[in-house]
Design a protein around this motif. Structure first.
Motif, short mmCIF file in Angstrom:
data_model
loop_
_atom_site.label_atom_id
_atom_site.label_comp_id
_atom_site.label_asym_id
_atom_site.label_seq_id
_atom_site.Cartn_x
_atom_site.Cartn_y
_atom_site.Cartn_z
N TYR A 129 -53.44 17.80 37.18
CA TYR A 129 -54.66 16.97 37.17
C TYR A 129 -55.87 17.87 37.33
CZ TYR A 129 -51.60 12.96 37.82
OH TYR A 129 -50.62 12.01 37.66
N ARG A 130 -56.89 17.63 36.51
CA ARG A 130 -58.13 18.40 36.58
C ARG A 130 -59.08 17.86 37.63
NH1 ARG A 130 -61.04 19.20 31.23
NH2 ARG A 130 -62.19 20.60 32.58
N LYS A 131 -58.87 16.61 38.09
CA LYS A 131 -59.76 15.97 39.05
C LYS A 131 -59.02 15.71 40.36
CE LYS A 131 -61.96 13.18 35.43
NZ LYS A 131 -62.27 11.81 35.04
N VAL A 135 -64.30 16.80 37.43
CA VAL A 135 -63.26 17.82 37.29
C VAL A 135 -63.60 19.01 38.20
CG1 VAL A 135 -62.57 17.15 34.98
CG2 VAL A 135 -64.36 18.85 35.27
N ASN A 179 -64.66 23.53 34.46
CA ASN A 179 -64.76 23.37 33.01
C ASN A 179 -64.79 24.75 32.38
OD1 ASN A 179 -64.99 20.51 32.45
ND2 ASN A 179 -66.94 20.59 33.56
N CYS A 235 -57.50 23.02 40.25
CA CYS A 235 -56.81 21.80 39.83
C CYS A 235 -55.90 21.35 40.96
CB CYS A 235 -55.98 22.05 38.56
SG CYS A 235 -54.61 23.20 38.79
N ILE A 265 -58.82 26.15 28.92
CA ILE A 265 -57.94 25.29 29.71
C ILE A 265 -56.73 25.01 28.82
CG2 ILE A 265 -57.69 23.08 30.90
CD1 ILE A 265 -60.79 23.20 31.31
N ASP A 308 -53.45 19.79 29.14
CA ASP A 308 -54.18 18.52 29.15
C ASP A 308 -54.03 17.85 30.51
OD1 ASP A 308 -55.00 18.76 26.49
OD2 ASP A 308 -53.14 17.85 25.76
N ASP A 309 -55.04 17.05 30.86
CA ASP A 309 -55.02 16.33 32.13
C ASP A 309 -53.85 15.34 32.17
OD1 ASP A 309 -56.09 15.83 34.67
OD2 ASP A 309 -57.20 14.09 33.94
N PHE A 318 -54.86 28.07 33.02
CA PHE A 318 -56.20 28.47 32.64
C PHE A 318 -56.19 29.93 32.23
CE2 PHE A 318 -56.59 25.30 36.02
CZ PHE A 318 -57.52 24.42 35.51
#
Length: 159
Positions: free
Chosen positions: A93-95, A102, A105, A117, A139, A142-143, A154
């Motif tokens: 998860y990015r958030k 997030v 970026n 992350c 990145i 995908d989230d 990353f």
């Protein structure tokens, strides 16, 4: 058993080259399976694909031939970057939560120790810190998708 113990168990299983390990206590059970020692891919028979029309075969051969050239170019471009890799198996998860921004970026500067992350494993959300300082250039995941142990997440330009 905490997450570090699970990570150590996964590392041990991957180095031991076994196909399956089960660990069980009175309140906890974990099964780790690897593709070693007779994976399903070994049993796949190529004879199934010989029934395809002969006209389709050259098109299928041409597409994979172009892909390695593209991958070679991308690999040479990415060689100067350092990857931040997943320390565990889980969901990326990015958030920190759905209503938050997030963590990072593309183009953001990160320093060693900055959270980039979270990875959910067994209902636990584990913050993943950057091990290097630099600029996020790509990145790779995908989230809300599953990630494997040691999978690059990353690409960072350390310069």
């Amino acid at each position: 058993m905490d997450i570090k113990d699970i990570q150590n168990l996964i590392k041990f299983v991957s180095k031991a080259e076994v196909s399956e390990v089960k660990y069980k206590t009175k309140d906890f059970e974990i099964t780790i399976k690897t593709p070693l020692a007779g994976s399903d891919a070994v049993y796949a028979q190529p004879a199934v694909y010989h029934t395809a029309p002969q006209a389709a075969a050259p098109a299928q051969v041409a597409a994979p031939a172009a892909a390695p050239a593209e991958k070679a170019e991308a690999a040479s471009d990415d060689s100067k970057y350092v990857a931040i890799k997943s320390p565990m198996i889980g969901t990326f998860y990015r958030k920190p939560s759905p209503d938050k921004d997030v963590f990072v970026n593309v183009g953001d500067e990160v320093s060693a120790g900055k959270v980039v992350c979270v990875i959910e494993a067994m209902k636990l959300f584990n913050q993943i810190d950057s091990e290097i300082s630099g600029k996020i250039v790509k990145i790779l995941v995908d989230d809300a998708t599953p990630v494997e142990y040691d999978q690059p997440l990353f690409l960072v330009d350390p310069s």
